[in-house]
Design a protein around this motif. Structure first.
Motif, PDB file in Angstrom:
ATOM      1  N   ALA A 267       2.766  -9.095  15.439  1.00  0.00           N
ATOM      2  CA  ALA A 267       3.634  -9.290  15.206  1.00  0.00           C
ATOM      3  C   ALA A 267       5.599  -9.101  15.778  1.00  0.00           C
ATOM      4  CB  ALA A 267       3.540  -7.755  14.374  1.00  0.00           C
ATOM      5  N   GLN A 268       4.964  -8.645  17.091  1.00  0.00           N
ATOM      6  CA  GLN A 268       6.267  -8.781  18.147  1.00  0.00           C
ATOM      7  C   GLN A 268       6.873  -9.794  18.147  1.00  0.00           C
ATOM      8  OE1 GLN A 268       6.442  -5.893  21.080  1.00  0.00           O
ATOM      9  NE2 GLN A 268       4.711  -4.328  19.967  1.00  0.00           N
ATOM     10  N   PHE A 269       6.212 -10.702  17.546  1.00  0.00           N
ATOM     11  CA  PHE A 269       6.899 -12.387  18.375  1.00  0.00           C
ATOM     12  C   PHE A 269       7.823 -12.610  17.247  1.00  0.00           C
ATOM     13  CE2 PHE A 269       4.893 -15.266  21.925  1.00  0.00           C
ATOM     14  CZ  PHE A 269       4.339 -13.332  22.258  1.00  0.00           C
ATOM     15  N   VAL A 270       6.627 -11.928  15.530  1.00  0.00           N
ATOM     16  CA  VAL A 270       7.329 -12.884  14.745  1.00  0.00           C
ATOM     17  C   VAL A 270       8.801 -11.569  14.326  1.00  0.00           C
ATOM     18  CG1 VAL A 270       6.905 -12.122  12.067  1.00  0.00           C
ATOM     19  CG2 VAL A 270       5.340 -12.883  13.578  1.00  0.00           C
ATOM     20  N   GLU A 271       9.114 -10.507  15.123  1.00  0.00           N
ATOM     21  CA  GLU A 271      10.101  -9.886  14.537  1.00  0.00           C
ATOM     22  C   GLU A 271      11.120  -9.999  15.805  1.00  0.00           C
ATOM     23  OE1 GLU A 271       8.027  -5.938  13.220  1.00  0.00           O
ATOM     24  OE2 GLU A 271       8.771  -5.669  15.132  1.00  0.00           O
ATOM     25  N   HIS A 272      10.284 -10.577  16.795  1.00  0.00           N
ATOM     26  CA  HIS A 272      11.840 -11.197  17.806  1.00  0.00           C
ATOM     27  C   HIS A 272      12.626 -12.136  17.070  1.00  0.00           C
ATOM     28  CE1 HIS A 272      13.503 -12.140  21.862  1.00  0.00           C
ATOM     29  NE2 HIS A 272      13.309 -13.038  21.405  1.00  0.00           N
ATOM     30  N   GLY A 273      13.862 -11.901  17.370  1.00  0.00           N
ATOM     31  CA  GLY A 273      15.397 -12.050  17.002  1.00  0.00           C
ATOM     32  C   GLY A 273      15.193 -11.772  15.654  1.00  0.00           C
ATOM     33  N   ASP A 274      14.656 -10.974  14.612  1.00  0.00           N
ATOM     34  CA  ASP A 274      14.874 -10.618  13.410  1.00  0.00           C
ATOM     35  C   ASP A 274      15.360  -8.616  13.326  1.00  0.00           C
ATOM     36  OD1 ASP A 274      14.835  -9.927  10.646  1.00  0.00           O
ATOM     37  OD2 ASP A 274      14.387 -11.873  10.534  1.00  0.00           O
ATOM     38  N   THR A 275      15.864  -8.136  12.337  1.00  0.00           N
ATOM     39  CA  THR A 275      16.406  -6.743  12.572  1.00  0.00           C
ATOM     40  C   THR A 275      15.085  -6.325  11.835  1.00  0.00           C
ATOM     41  OG1 THR A 275      17.657  -6.766  10.856  1.00  0.00           O
ATOM     42  CG2 THR A 275      19.090  -7.637  12.978  1.00  0.00           C
ATOM     43  N   ARG A 276      14.357  -6.617  10.737  1.00  0.00           N
ATOM     44  CA  ARG A 276      13.242  -6.614  10.167  1.00  0.00           C
ATOM     45  C   ARG A 276      12.057  -6.291  10.399  1.00  0.00           C
ATOM     46  NH1 ARG A 276      12.538 -10.719   5.426  1.00  0.00           N
ATOM     47  NH2 ARG A 276      12.827 -12.076   7.693  1.00  0.00           N
ATOM     48  N   VAL A 277      11.496  -5.116  10.036  1.00  0.00           N
ATOM     49  CA  VAL A 277      10.061  -5.169  10.633  1.00  0.00           C
ATOM     50  C   VAL A 277       9.170  -5.227   9.619  1.00  0.00           C
ATOM     51  CG1 VAL A 277       8.673  -3.189  11.528  1.00  0.00           C
ATOM     52  CG2 VAL A 277      10.993  -2.892  11.706  1.00  0.00           C
ATOM     53  N   ILE A 278       7.899  -6.386  10.681  1.00  0.00           N
ATOM     54  CA  ILE A 278       7.191  -6.693   9.245  1.00  0.00           C
ATOM     55  C   ILE A 278       5.932  -5.545   9.131  1.00  0.00           C
ATOM     56  CG2 ILE A 278       5.900  -8.099  10.881  1.00  0.00           C
ATOM     57  CD1 ILE A 278       5.890 -10.258   8.645  1.00  0.00           C
ATOM     58  N   ASP A 279       5.356  -5.623   7.748  1.00  0.00           N
ATOM     59  CA  ASP A 279       4.106  -4.632   7.398  1.00  0.00           C
ATOM     60  C   ASP A 279       3.232  -5.413   8.712  1.00  0.00           C
ATOM     61  OD1 ASP A 279       1.524  -4.326   6.135  1.00  0.00           O
ATOM     62  OD2 ASP A 279       3.033  -2.559   6.013  1.00  0.00           O
ATOM     63  N   ARG A 280       2.241  -5.109   9.346  1.00  0.00           N
ATOM     64  CA  ARG A 280       1.223  -5.030  10.029  1.00  0.00           C
ATOM     65  C   ARG A 280      -0.039  -5.290   9.529  1.00  0.00           C
ATOM     66  NH1 ARG A 280       5.597  -4.532  12.767  1.00  0.00           N
ATOM     67  NH2 ARG A 280       5.155  -4.000  14.984  1.00  0.00           N
ATOM     68  N   GLU A 281      -0.324  -4.920   8.064  1.00  0.00           N
ATOM     69  CA  GLU A 281      -1.456  -4.945   8.015  1.00  0.00           C
ATOM     70  C   GLU A 281      -1.485  -6.325   6.678  1.00  0.00           C
ATOM     71  OE1 GLU A 281      -4.082  -3.148   7.563  1.00  0.00           O
ATOM     72  OE2 GLU A 281      -2.998  -1.506   8.864  1.00  0.00           O
ATOM     73  N   THR A 282      -0.106  -6.902   6.754  1.00  0.00           N
ATOM     74  CA  THR A 282      -0.122  -7.688   5.376  1.00  0.00           C
ATOM     75  C   THR A 282       0.990  -9.017   6.085  1.00  0.00           C
ATOM     76  OG1 THR A 282       1.539  -7.124   4.260  1.00  0.00           O
ATOM     77  CG2 THR A 282      -0.619  -6.811   3.303  1.00  0.00           C
ATOM     78  N   LEU A 283       0.721  -9.331   7.481  1.00  0.00           N
ATOM     79  CA  LEU A 283       1.339 -10.154   8.781  1.00  0.00           C
ATOM     80  C   LEU A 283       1.106 -11.713   7.851  1.00  0.00           C
ATOM     81  CD1 LEU A 283       2.318  -9.736  12.122  1.00  0.00           C
ATOM     82  CD2 LEU A 283       1.749 -11.608  10.728  1.00  0.00           C
ATOM     83  N   LEU A 284       0.036 -11.611   8.351  1.00  0.00           N
ATOM     84  CA  LEU A 284       0.260 -13.410   7.154  1.00  0.00           C
ATOM     85  C   LEU A 284       0.527 -13.364   6.209  1.00  0.00           C
ATOM     86  CD1 LEU A 284      -3.526 -13.835   9.446  1.00  0.00           C
ATOM     87  CD2 LEU A 284      -1.463 -14.898  10.062  1.00  0.00           C
ATOM     88  N   GLN A 285      -0.217 -12.937   4.597  1.00  0.00           N
ATOM     89  CA  GLN A 285       0.539 -12.508   3.376  1.00  0.00           C
ATOM     90  C   GLN A 285       1.263 -13.206   3.927  1.00  0.00           C
ATOM     91  OE1 GLN A 285      -1.600 -11.024   5.139  1.00  0.00           O
ATOM     92  NE2 GLN A 285      -3.409 -10.045   3.339  1.00  0.00           N
ATOM     93  N   THR A 286       2.431 -12.021   4.734  1.00  0.00           N
ATOM     94  CA  THR A 286       4.354 -11.973   4.369  1.00  0.00           C
ATOM     95  C   THR A 286       4.494 -13.654   4.635  1.00  0.00           C
ATOM     96  OG1 THR A 286       4.094 -10.041   4.586  1.00  0.00           O
ATOM     97  CG2 THR A 286       6.427 -11.290   4.866  1.00  0.00           C
TER      98      THR A 286
END
Length: 391
Positions: A267-286
């Motif tokens: 999740a932190q890799f996905v958020e790297h460089g972005d200002t948003r926070v991604i939902d951990r429970e639905t990360l792949l679906q997002t």
């Protein structure tokens, strides 16, 4: 399938898609790894459309269902803005010695499948742009090859394979020269790194803490810094300093051996460089549904974080063999977590061939893995990330 799309701007260089050496060199640069036993497809691009390059494993093409998968691959390229395609079949890395009868047989079989898939798309009447396979070449045995469909009576399904001259070395191509002038990174064959193996053999892994509140992102940053120091100035370190650096790597490996923490690191890799926070429970679906989530350069192939994961995975592999018996299970879990992270990052970067080869490693190492089937479904179906490089 592994995909790269160049920017469609006036500053991009023009690729000679009819020269196997140039196309092979450009694929190596764009895909950030030397293609081996691969089918390279390059859309011609145009004044307003980007150049798209994809790589697929020949083993998949020549295996069961390869023809149908190739048709879907070509249709996807067409629908994504690449209706005019040039193809290159690469045996080995294009330069290693191979028996000429083997080259002819594999080239002929792959060429037949490609021409058959192209004819299917060319004959379709649909709203999609008309598809056309403009050229088919080969690179094998340090030789350039041309593959032409036999249109004579009785030979409609056959392919002629003809040597057309030496395959110029990567360093002699215009693509390589342009890369040097513009500062593009030049990928090399992955060679064993004794330093990483030495680190792995000497690690002492802390016991698992399933309730750990550690931040895996901070541990990862510390481990990368330790790797840089161990690799760049290990001789200047005192034994105590070296031990401290190795402990930072051990702490990360033990942390991500906990499933909850390695998914948090993703999740932190996905958020790297972005200002948003991604939902951990639905990360792949997002990632499958929201095209606004795009990988930062650090987590793309060749990026610092991506390469750090590759190094740490090699360290974990060495620890699996050399660690004390009580610690091998931890090293194995860490290796599995790092492999899964690389699969998902490769998938997110539209590098399905790379992701698929990592899944194969996971299956081979852990045939009873319940994670491998999920990852395999994402890469083989394939399920696409929502974002697209040219969008």
């Amino acid at each position: 399938m592994t995909t790269h799309i160049t920017p469609a701007d006036h500053g991009r260089h023009v690729l000679d898609v009819h020269d196997p050496a140039e196309l092979l060199a450009e694929a190596r640069l764009c895909l950030r790894e030397p293609p081996v036993d691969s089918l390279i497809l390059a859309s011609s691009g145009g004044a307003s459309s980007p150049l798209m390059i994809t790589r697929s494993a020949l083993a998949d093409l020549l295996g069961p269902g390869g023809g149908e998968n190739l048709e879907r691959h070509l249709a996807l390229m067409r629908d994504r803005g690449g209706p005019v395609v040039h193809a290159l079949i690469v045996l080995g890395d294009g330069y290693q010695d191979l028996l000429e009868p083997v080259i002819h047989e594999v080239m002929r079989r792959a060429g037949q499948l490609l021409h058959a898939a192209a004819r299917t798309l060319e004959s379709e009447s649909s709203p999609a742009p008309m598809f056309q396979l403009l050229s088919l070449h080969g690179a094998a045995g340090s030789t350039s090859w041309e593959l032409e469909r036999d249109l004579h009576e009785g030979g409609a399904g056959d392919v002629g394979v003809t040597a057309t001259g030496p395959l110029r070395a990567f360093s002699d191509t215009r693509a390589a020269a342009s890369a040097v002038l513009t500062g593009r990174a030049i990928p090399h064959h992955d060679a064993p790194n004794p330093m990483l193996e030495e680190i792995g053999r000497g690690l002492r892994l802390p016991a698992l803490d399933l309730s750990s509140e550690a931040d895996p992102g901070k541990l990862f940053t510390a481990a990368l810094s330790a790797l840089d120091r161990l690799g760049g100035g290990a001789l200047s370190l005192t034994p105590a300093e070296r031990m401290t650096k190795c402990e930072q790597i051990s702490s990360l490996l033990s942390a991500i051996a906990v499933e909850r923490l390695h998914w948090e690191l993703l999740a932190q890799f996905v958020e790297h460089g972005d200002t948003r926070v991604i939902d951990r429970e639905t990360l792949l679906q997002t990632l499958v549904s929201d095209r606004e989530w795009r990988p930062h350069d650090d987590v793309c192939a060749g990026g610092r974080w991506y390469m750090g994961l590759e190094k740490l995975r090699r360290i974990a592999a060495a620890a699996m063999v050399a660690a004390l018996p009580a610690e091998r299970r931890i090293a194995r879990s860490a290796w599995r977590a790092l492999t899964a992270l690389l699969v998902l990052l490769a998938w997110w970067n539209h590098r399905f061939a790379t992701a698929g080869s990592l899944v194969d490693e996971l299956r081979e190492q852990e045939p009873e893995s319940t994670l491998a089937p999920l990852l395999s479904r994402m890469t083989d179906t394939p399920i696409f990330p929502a974002w697209w490089p040219s969008a």
